[in-house]
Scaffold this motif. Sequence first.
Motif, PDB file in Angstrom:
ATOM      1  N   ASN A 119       0.826  -1.219   0.000  1.00  0.00           N
ATOM      2  CA  ASN A 119       0.000   0.000   0.000  1.00  0.00           C
ATOM      3  C   ASN A 119       0.860   1.269   0.000  1.00  0.00           C
ATOM      4  O   ASN A 119       0.348   2.370   0.152  1.00  0.00           O
ATOM      5  CB  ASN A 119      -0.957  -0.007   1.199  1.00  0.00           C
ATOM      6  N   GLY A 120       2.172   1.107  -0.152  1.00  0.00           N
ATOM      7  CA  GLY A 120       3.041   2.269  -0.245  1.00  0.00           C
ATOM      8  C   GLY A 120       3.695   2.658   1.072  1.00  0.00           C
ATOM      9  O   GLY A 120       4.619   3.470   1.090  1.00  0.00           O
ATOM     10  N   LYS A 121       3.207   2.080   2.182  1.00  0.00           N
ATOM     11  CA  LYS A 121       3.815   2.393   3.484  1.00  0.00           C
ATOM     12  C   LYS A 121       5.229   1.818   3.542  1.00  0.00           C
ATOM     13  O   LYS A 121       5.491   0.736   3.033  1.00  0.00           O
ATOM     14  CB  LYS A 121       2.975   1.792   4.614  1.00  0.00           C
ATOM     15  N   VAL A 122       6.108   2.569   4.175  1.00  0.00           N
ATOM     16  CA  VAL A 122       7.499   2.136   4.299  1.00  0.00           C
ATOM     17  C   VAL A 122       7.852   2.135   5.781  1.00  0.00           C
ATOM     18  O   VAL A 122       7.497   3.063   6.510  1.00  0.00           O
ATOM     19  CB  VAL A 122       8.434   3.093   3.515  1.00  0.00           C
ATOM     20  N   HIS A 123       8.483   1.077   6.229  1.00  0.00           N
ATOM     21  CA  HIS A 123       8.885   1.024   7.635  1.00  0.00           C
ATOM     22  C   HIS A 123      10.381   0.775   7.748  1.00  0.00           C
ATOM     23  O   HIS A 123      10.938  -0.052   7.036  1.00  0.00           O
ATOM     24  CB  HIS A 123       8.119  -0.086   8.362  1.00  0.00           C
ATOM     25  N   HIS A 124      11.019   1.525   8.637  1.00  0.00           N
ATOM     26  CA  HIS A 124      12.453   1.334   8.900  1.00  0.00           C
ATOM     27  C   HIS A 124      12.640   0.796  10.308  1.00  0.00           C
ATOM     28  O   HIS A 124      12.521   1.561  11.266  1.00  0.00           O
ATOM     29  CB  HIS A 124      13.211   2.661   8.774  1.00  0.00           C
ATOM     30  N   PRO A 125      12.900  -0.497  10.460  1.00  0.00           N
ATOM     31  CA  PRO A 125      13.197  -0.994  11.807  1.00  0.00           C
ATOM     32  C   PRO A 125      14.519  -0.401  12.297  1.00  0.00           C
ATOM     33  O   PRO A 125      15.283   0.170  11.520  1.00  0.00           O
ATOM     34  CB  PRO A 125      13.323  -2.509  11.625  1.00  0.00           C
ATOM     35  N   LYS A 126      14.752  -0.568  13.567  1.00  0.00           N
ATOM     36  CA  LYS A 126      15.979  -0.080  14.184  1.00  0.00           C
ATOM     37  C   LYS A 126      17.204  -0.678  13.481  1.00  0.00           C
ATOM     38  O   LYS A 126      17.250  -1.881  13.239  1.00  0.00           O
ATOM     39  CB  LYS A 126      15.980  -0.556  15.638  1.00  0.00           C
ATOM     40  N   ALA A 127      18.168   0.156  13.168  1.00  0.00           N
ATOM     41  CA  ALA A 127      19.391  -0.348  12.522  1.00  0.00           C
ATOM     42  C   ALA A 127      20.196  -1.164  13.523  1.00  0.00           C
ATOM     43  O   ALA A 127      20.100  -0.951  14.732  1.00  0.00           O
ATOM     44  CB  ALA A 127      20.218   0.817  12.003  1.00  0.00           C
ATOM     45  N   LYS A 128      20.968  -2.103  13.012  1.00  0.00           N
ATOM     46  CA  LYS A 128      21.825  -2.899  13.896  1.00  0.00           C
ATOM     47  C   LYS A 128      23.273  -2.778  13.455  1.00  0.00           C
ATOM     48  O   LYS A 128      23.570  -2.663  12.272  1.00  0.00           O
ATOM     49  CB  LYS A 128      21.398  -4.366  13.857  1.00  0.00           C
ATOM     50  N   ARG A 129      24.129  -2.849  14.440  1.00  0.00           N
ATOM     51  CA  ARG A 129      25.555  -2.722  14.188  1.00  0.00           C
ATOM     52  C   ARG A 129      26.227  -4.060  14.439  1.00  0.00           C
ATOM     53  O   ARG A 129      25.970  -4.700  15.450  1.00  0.00           O
ATOM     54  CB  ARG A 129      26.113  -1.701  15.177  1.00  0.00           C
ATOM     55  N   TYR A 130      27.073  -4.488  13.515  1.00  0.00           N
ATOM     56  CA  TYR A 130      27.819  -5.740  13.673  1.00  0.00           C
ATOM     57  C   TYR A 130      29.303  -5.412  13.631  1.00  0.00           C
ATOM     58  O   TYR A 130      29.760  -4.708  12.729  1.00  0.00           O
ATOM     59  CB  TYR A 130      27.497  -6.711  12.536  1.00  0.00           C
ATOM     60  N   ILE A 131      30.019  -5.947  14.593  1.00  0.00           N
ATOM     61  CA  ILE A 131      31.463  -5.692  14.615  1.00  0.00           C
ATOM     62  C   ILE A 131      32.142  -6.599  13.585  1.00  0.00           C
ATOM     63  O   ILE A 131      31.712  -7.727  13.364  1.00  0.00           O
ATOM     64  CB  ILE A 131      32.025  -5.902  16.046  1.00  0.00           C
ATOM     65  N   LEU A 132      33.157  -6.092  12.913  1.00  0.00           N
ATOM     66  CA  LEU A 132      33.932  -6.922  11.993  1.00  0.00           C
ATOM     67  C   LEU A 132      34.994  -7.641  12.822  1.00  0.00           C
ATOM     68  O   LEU A 132      35.702  -7.008  13.600  1.00  0.00           O
ATOM     69  CB  LEU A 132      34.614  -6.083  10.904  1.00  0.00           C
ATOM     70  N   ARG A 133      35.060  -8.945  12.649  1.00  0.00           N
ATOM     71  CA  ARG A 133      35.989  -9.736  13.458  1.00  0.00           C
ATOM     72  C   ARG A 133      37.413  -9.554  12.942  1.00  0.00           C
ATOM     73  O   ARG A 133      37.682  -9.706  11.751  1.00  0.00           O
ATOM     74  CB  ARG A 133      35.573 -11.210  13.382  1.00  0.00           C
ATOM     75  N   LYS A 134      38.306  -9.231  13.879  1.00  0.00           N
ATOM     76  CA  LYS A 134      39.717  -9.085  13.498  1.00  0.00           C
ATOM     77  C   LYS A 134      40.311 -10.478  13.343  1.00  0.00           C
ATOM     78  O   LYS A 134      40.081 -11.331  14.195  1.00  0.00           O
ATOM     79  CB  LYS A 134      40.469  -8.319  14.591  1.00  0.00           C
ATOM     80  N   ILE A 135      41.053 -10.694  12.288  1.00  0.00           N
ATOM     81  CA  ILE A 135      41.657 -12.010  12.142  1.00  0.00           C
ATOM     82  C   ILE A 135      43.119 -11.926  12.553  1.00  0.00           C
ATOM     83  O   ILE A 135      43.761 -10.889  12.416  1.00  0.00           O
ATOM     84  CB  ILE A 135      41.469 -12.608  10.729  1.00  0.00           C
ATOM     85  N   SER A 136      43.627 -13.030  13.090  1.00  0.00           N
ATOM     86  CA  SER A 136      44.968 -12.984  13.663  1.00  0.00           C
ATOM     87  C   SER A 136      46.010 -12.905  12.556  1.00  0.00           C
ATOM     88  O   SER A 136      45.789 -13.347  11.431  1.00  0.00           O
ATOM     89  CB  SER A 136      45.211 -14.207  14.536  1.00  0.00           C
ATOM     90  N   SER A 137      47.151 -12.339  12.897  1.00  0.00           N
ATOM     91  CA  SER A 137      48.177 -12.112  11.877  1.00  0.00           C
ATOM     92  C   SER A 137      48.786 -13.434  11.404  1.00  0.00           C
ATOM     93  O   SER A 137      49.247 -13.535  10.276  1.00  0.00           O
ATOM     94  CB  SER A 137      49.256 -11.185  12.420  1.00  0.00           C
ATOM     95  N   THR A 138      48.756 -14.481  12.246  1.00  0.00           N
ATOM     96  CA  THR A 138      49.300 -15.766  11.784  1.00  0.00           C
ATOM     97  C   THR A 138      48.366 -16.383  10.747  1.00  0.00           C
ATOM     98  O   THR A 138      48.800 -17.009   9.798  1.00  0.00           O
ATOM     99  CB  THR A 138      49.478 -16.757  12.957  1.00  0.00           C
ATOM    100  N   ASP A 139      47.057 -16.162  10.937  1.00  0.00           N
ATOM    101  CA  ASP A 139      46.084 -16.673   9.971  1.00  0.00           C
ATOM    102  C   ASP A 139      46.126 -15.891   8.671  1.00  0.00           C
ATOM    103  O   ASP A 139      45.697 -16.372   7.637  1.00  0.00           O
ATOM    104  CB  ASP A 139      44.660 -16.562  10.545  1.00  0.00           C
ATOM    105  N   SER A 140      46.605 -14.649   8.761  1.00  0.00           N
ATOM    106  CA  SER A 140      46.504 -13.796   7.584  1.00  0.00           C
ATOM    107  C   SER A 140      47.728 -13.887   6.680  1.00  0.00           C
ATOM    108  O   SER A 140      47.942 -13.042   5.839  1.00  0.00           O
ATOM    109  CB  SER A 140      46.244 -12.348   7.999  1.00  0.00           C
ATOM    110  N   THR A 141      48.541 -14.938   6.870  1.00  0.00           N
ATOM    111  CA  THR A 141      49.666 -15.137   5.962  1.00  0.00           C
ATOM    112  C   THR A 141      49.178 -15.953   4.771  1.00  0.00           C
ATOM    113  O   THR A 141      48.798 -17.110   4.922  1.00  0.00           O
ATOM    114  CB  THR A 141      50.804 -15.897   6.670  1.00  0.00           C
ATOM    115  N   PRO A 142      49.145 -15.336   3.603  1.00  0.00           N
ATOM    116  CA  PRO A 142      48.586 -16.066   2.463  1.00  0.00           C
ATOM    117  C   PRO A 142      49.548 -17.103   1.899  1.00  0.00           C
ATOM    118  O   PRO A 142      50.758 -16.906   1.912  1.00  0.00           O
ATOM    119  CB  PRO A 142      48.334 -14.959   1.443  1.00  0.00           C
ATOM    120  N   SER A 143      49.025 -18.225   1.457  1.00  0.00           N
ATOM    121  CA  SER A 143      49.814 -19.191   0.687  1.00  0.00           C
ATOM    122  C   SER A 143      49.008 -19.533  -0.556  1.00  0.00           C
ATOM    123  O   SER A 143      48.365 -20.563  -0.630  1.00  0.00           O
ATOM    124  CB  SER A 143      50.127 -20.438   1.516  1.00  0.00           C
ATOM    125  N   PRO A 144      49.024 -18.609  -1.536  1.00  0.00           N
ATOM    126  CA  PRO A 144      48.110 -18.723  -2.667  1.00  0.00           C
ATOM    127  C   PRO A 144      48.404 -19.901  -3.584  1.00  0.00           C
ATOM    128  O   PRO A 144      47.620 -20.197  -4.471  1.00  0.00           O
ATOM    129  CB  PRO A 144      48.278 -17.394  -3.405  1.00  0.00           C
TER     130      PRO A 144
END
Length: 463
Positions: free
Chosen positions: A227-252
């Motif tokens: 019917n054209g009505k628009v509703h905005h529920p409360k926004a939510k915030r999500y933290i970005l998970r930091k990854i450990s530096s040992t995990d972040s060593t690439p071996s492509p």
Amino acid sequence: MVLGSLFTQPSLSLTLSEDMVFVHPSQFEPDLLLPSTGRDPLIFGTALLSLPSAKAVNKIRVVFEGLCDASGGSGQPYESSTTLHKELEIDLKGEIIEAGDHAFNFSFIVPSNTAPYQRCNYGRTRHSVKATASFAGAFTPSVSSPPIAVYVVASPQAAGEVPLPADISIQHFSEDLGPVGIGFASPHLTVASLVNVRVTMLGAPSPVQILSIDSFVTQQYEIQYTNGKVHHPKAKRYILRKISSTDSTPSPSLCVPICTGSCNGGQPTSQELPLAPASSPSSTDCCPPRPDLPSCDSNPLAALDAEQGFHYSRTMRVPTDDHVRPTTLEGTKARIRVSHKLSVEVRYRLAGAEQDKILFIGKDMVIGSCCALADSLLLPSYSACAPKTIQRPLHMRCYCSTSLKEMVDRDGLALQRAGEIQEPNSFRLLGADAGSKSPGFTDTGTPTLRGSPRYEMEELEEY
Ligand SMILES: [Zn+2]
Ligand SMILES: [Zn+2]
């Protein structure tokens, strides 16, 4: 006789060439000279009519339908609507068809503005194809196939194009911290992808202790009623998970493992529509990814003298599609719409101050679908060590079910380069006025995202 007729009922089944289809809303297509239907993908399928005895067949009808259930949350109405309805009919006009299996091929154009697959707290959007055969004469009731689910994924890239890397920088002047540069870089900014977050401070006017730096994705839903009505529920915030530096060593050089188990790879049951997240394309019943190990920064991060510079760079992971849904693209006719802001929160304390302060800087972003793997948009590439038998199609894989190790092997080098970008030694704001300055606010205050009133009430979602 009654028993005999039970065993001689005709049956109808459906198969589709693909259960996932990528649409590319036309707003993202710079070449407007192309007719819009030229960009719309097709789904191909076959309806198989099995007749135990010869029958006079009237019609075979195939329906491709999109249904949306949406509610803006508590106190808001719940509404079901049809977002797409396409029908094909083969009129056989009572033709006698002999006993046996008879295949009827069909195809549907999937409009590029189709509302994509959705499942979230505010409802869902699903697509399915179903076939029905009707017979001449009163004694044979019509038969229908079970509905087959089709997952429509909207992609900002045209079919066959590699997702564009994201490299966003924000420059800000804070009265307390001086010039602050924020950067987000990702080879492809999607749900469950890795992002390099960097913060550069050129020097605060007075000594300051940097307590912590975190990055968030703020998710805002918009529910559009018929019917054209628009509703905005409360926004939510999500933290970005930091990854450990040992995990972040690439071996492509490592090849991407493909499930070789005897399991059927957690494919959605084709007999019914997906009702629970467990049957979504991103779920995997087997080979569960190794959980990401969150890693913490030292606390406090740094104690800075007046005019002392500081550079922070960290690889973080966007939450999976159970929490963060792909951004709804412009030009998409979705009733459940999602928008995102990526932000950085710097918590600091000025020398001699009693309370912490927070600098919160963010920018609207398009977060793509986790299903939009380059591999599924392009031809799949197989490495030498890939097993011969592929139990699970490559397109069933999304970033959510991709282990951190695999993500790092794929994107780690690009992320590392992004983090090492040389920051400028001097930093000037052109035409900066009082409005672009951030006074910072105290820890007890309500964090407010600048220039976006509907983000005002935020809650931090644990996941
Ligand atoms: Zn498996
Ligand atoms: Zn996913």
